[in-house]
Design a protein around this motif. Structure first.
Motif, short mmCIF file in Angstrom:
data_model
loop_
_atom_site.label_atom_id
_atom_site.label_comp_id
_atom_site.label_asym_id
_atom_site.label_seq_id
_atom_site.Cartn_x
_atom_site.Cartn_y
_atom_site.Cartn_z
N SER A 160 0.82 -1.21 0.00
CA SER A 160 0.00 0.00 0.00
C SER A 160 0.86 1.26 0.00
O SER A 160 0.59 2.22 -0.74
CB SER A 160 -0.92 -0.02 1.23
OG SER A 160 -1.67 1.18 1.31
N ARG A 161 1.92 1.26 0.81
CA ARG A 161 2.81 2.43 0.88
C ARG A 161 3.54 2.64 -0.44
O ARG A 161 3.72 3.79 -0.89
CB ARG A 161 3.80 2.24 2.03
CG ARG A 161 4.66 3.46 2.30
CD ARG A 161 5.32 3.40 3.67
NE ARG A 161 6.11 2.19 3.84
CZ ARG A 161 5.77 1.19 4.65
NH1 ARG A 161 4.64 1.26 5.35
NH2 ARG A 161 6.55 0.14 4.77
N LEU A 162 3.98 1.57 -1.09
CA LEU A 162 4.67 1.70 -2.37
C LEU A 162 3.73 2.32 -3.42
O LEU A 162 4.13 3.20 -4.18
CB LEU A 162 5.16 0.34 -2.85
CG LEU A 162 5.96 0.32 -4.16
CD1 LEU A 162 7.07 -0.72 -4.10
CD2 LEU A 162 5.07 0.04 -5.38
N LYS A 164 1.23 4.25 -2.95
CA LYS A 164 0.94 5.65 -2.63
C LYS A 164 2.15 6.54 -2.85
O LYS A 164 2.05 7.59 -3.49
CB LYS A 164 0.48 5.77 -1.17
CG LYS A 164 -0.90 5.22 -0.87
CD LYS A 164 -1.22 5.36 0.62
CE LYS A 164 -2.55 4.76 0.97
NZ LYS A 164 -2.84 4.84 2.42
N GLU A 165 3.29 6.14 -2.31
CA GLU A 165 4.46 7.02 -2.29
C GLU A 165 5.27 6.97 -3.57
O GLU A 165 5.78 8.01 -4.03
CB GLU A 165 5.35 6.66 -1.10
CG GLU A 165 4.67 6.85 0.25
CD GLU A 165 5.54 6.43 1.41
OE1 GLU A 165 6.69 6.00 1.16
OE2 GLU A 165 5.09 6.53 2.57
N LYS A 166 5.43 5.80 -4.16
CA LYS A 166 6.25 5.67 -5.36
C LYS A 166 5.44 5.80 -6.65
O LYS A 166 5.94 6.30 -7.65
CB LYS A 166 6.98 4.32 -5.35
CG LYS A 166 7.98 4.16 -4.22
CD LYS A 166 9.15 5.13 -4.39
CE LYS A 166 10.22 4.89 -3.33
NZ LYS A 166 10.90 3.60 -3.50
N CYS A 167 4.20 5.34 -6.61
CA CYS A 167 3.38 5.36 -7.82
C CYS A 167 2.33 6.46 -7.81
O CYS A 167 1.61 6.64 -8.80
CB CYS A 167 2.69 4.00 -8.01
SG CYS A 167 3.83 2.60 -8.01
N LEU A 168 2.23 7.18 -6.68
CA LEU A 168 1.36 8.34 -6.57
C LEU A 168 -0.13 8.04 -6.78
O LEU A 168 -0.87 8.85 -7.33
CB LEU A 168 1.80 9.44 -7.55
CG LEU A 168 3.21 10.00 -7.34
CD1 LEU A 168 3.51 11.10 -8.34
CD2 LEU A 168 3.39 10.51 -5.92
N PHE A 169 -0.57 6.87 -6.37
CA PHE A 169 -1.99 6.59 -6.34
C PHE A 169 -2.60 7.19 -5.08
O PHE A 169 -1.95 7.27 -4.04
CB PHE A 169 -2.25 5.07 -6.35
CG PHE A 169 -1.97 4.41 -7.67
CD1 PHE A 169 -2.89 4.50 -8.71
CD2 PHE A 169 -0.81 3.69 -7.87
CE1 PHE A 169 -2.65 3.90 -9.93
CE2 PHE A 169 -0.56 3.07 -9.08
CZ PHE A 169 -1.48 3.17 -10.12
N THR A 170 -3.87 7.58 -5.18
CA THR A 170 -4.56 8.09 -4.00
C THR A 170 -4.93 6.91 -3.09
O THR A 170 -4.86 5.74 -3.51
CB THR A 170 -5.84 8.84 -4.39
OG1 THR A 170 -6.76 7.91 -4.99
CG2 THR A 170 -5.53 9.96 -5.38
#
Length: 334
Positions: A160-162, A164-170
């Motif tokens: 989940s963190r990847l 959000k933070e790396k792929c910029l999904f909401t």
């Protein structure tokens, strides 16, 4: 059987079928057909005597809605797994709203569930709820991909963190990905990130489009193969910085969300033989690229060592080669 009926039967079952006192005295906790402590069923006593691990009885499984065949299969699976917490796991799945038929399918797909602790299962289910997986979606996801119940919460949080933070999904988009493509939870994180990079930079696909086309359901190799096949046939072009192309690219759904036959006949306009030959060539190219990257990495290490030994005062690093890809993660979500 509806959710309301399942829960009603579960409450009745938990009230009527008490723990066998003989089992409790011997350290076992099977569900038995004992209705009152002073009326011990002889068959229950005999079963507990020869049972090395806790298990459900056939009669208790029949009582909560399993058919005879289903009860026998569930009983056999619980016995083989030697799980000590099967009753609590079954209780958690029933309270989740799964009917006996769905529970049996879950166990068939993922026998590891037999070995779970009921408390751990409840904790993981509650964690998924906190991530935004609501009733209905949660049950469907567990039925489709029951392995999510045996994955550590830490693993779910890492993926989940990847995203959000790396792929910029909401946060909502991450929830949608987990709901529609729960297999990403088992994927190698480096490969998962590279799959996003490939779709974003090489194909020019934005986050919302990836979700709609369910990009993460497809393997990276198949994604590259279908895209490159169209690209080399002049049927797909990477958009420029303004998102424009000289040709009209086919909708991403038509590229990824269809069978190979439909993809070839309606999008690529090619034969199966042509595509299979191309797939073999792609595999060979990827193998060669892997060897080149390995050689380049070894050469970088040698150059770095020579530089430290022979020229400690040279700070510009002009002889040191770096294999780096500017990922452009600071781009806005779209």
């Amino acid at each position: 059987m509806g959710t309301h009926v399942c829960r009603k039967l579960l409450v009745q079952w938990m009230w009527r079928w008490r723990v066998c006192p003989v089992a409790a005295s011997r350290g076992h906790m099977p569900f038995c057909t004992t209705q009152e402590p002073h009326h011990v069923n002889p068959s229950c006593t005999g079963q507990v005597t020869h049972s090395p691990v806790a298990q459900l009885t056939l009669s208790s499984l029949l009582e909560i809605g399993f058919s005879e065949t289903q009860a026998e299969e569930m009983h056999e699976g619980a016995t083989k797994s030697r799980g000590k917490h099967v009753p609590s796991v079954l209780t958690a799945l029933l309270l989740l709203g799964l009917n006996p038929s769905s529970i049996l399918k879950v166990m068939q797909k993922c026998p590891e569930v037999y070995s779970l602790k009921g408390a751990d299962l409840k904790q993981r289910i509650n964690h998924l709820r906190k991530m935004g997986l609501l009733e209905g979606s949660l049950q469907r996801m567990i039925s489709h991909y029951p392995k999510i119940m045996v994955l550590p919460i830490k693993r779910v949080n890492m993926v989940s963190r990847l995203l959000k933070e790396k792929c910029l999904f909401t946060a909502q988009q991450v929830t949608d990905i987990l709901r529609d493509s729960p297999e990403v939870l088992e994927e190698d994180l480096v490969q998962l990130e590279y799959k996003f990079q490939y779709a974003y930079f090489r194909m020019g696909v934005r986050q919302a489009e990836m979700l709609k086309a369910k990009v993460f359901r497809m393997s990276l190799s198949e994604l590259r193969c279908r895209h490159c096949f169209l690209e080399r046939r002049g049927l797909y072009q990477t958009p420029d910085k303004k998102g424009q192309t000289l040709i009209v690219n086919p909708p991403l759904n038509d590229v990824l969300c269809v069978s190979e036959e439909t993809y070839l006949t309606q999008v690529a306009m090619a034969t199966v033989e042509e595509f299979h030959v191309f797939r073999k060539l792609m595999t060979r190219e990827q193998d060669e690229e892997g060897k080149e990257d390995e050689y380049s990495s070894d050469e970088d290490e040698e150059l770095g060592e020579d530089k430290e030994d022979d020229d400690d005062d040279d700070d510009d690093g002009q002889h040191r080669r770096k294999h780096h890809w500017n990922t452009g993660y600071k781009k806005d979500r779209k």
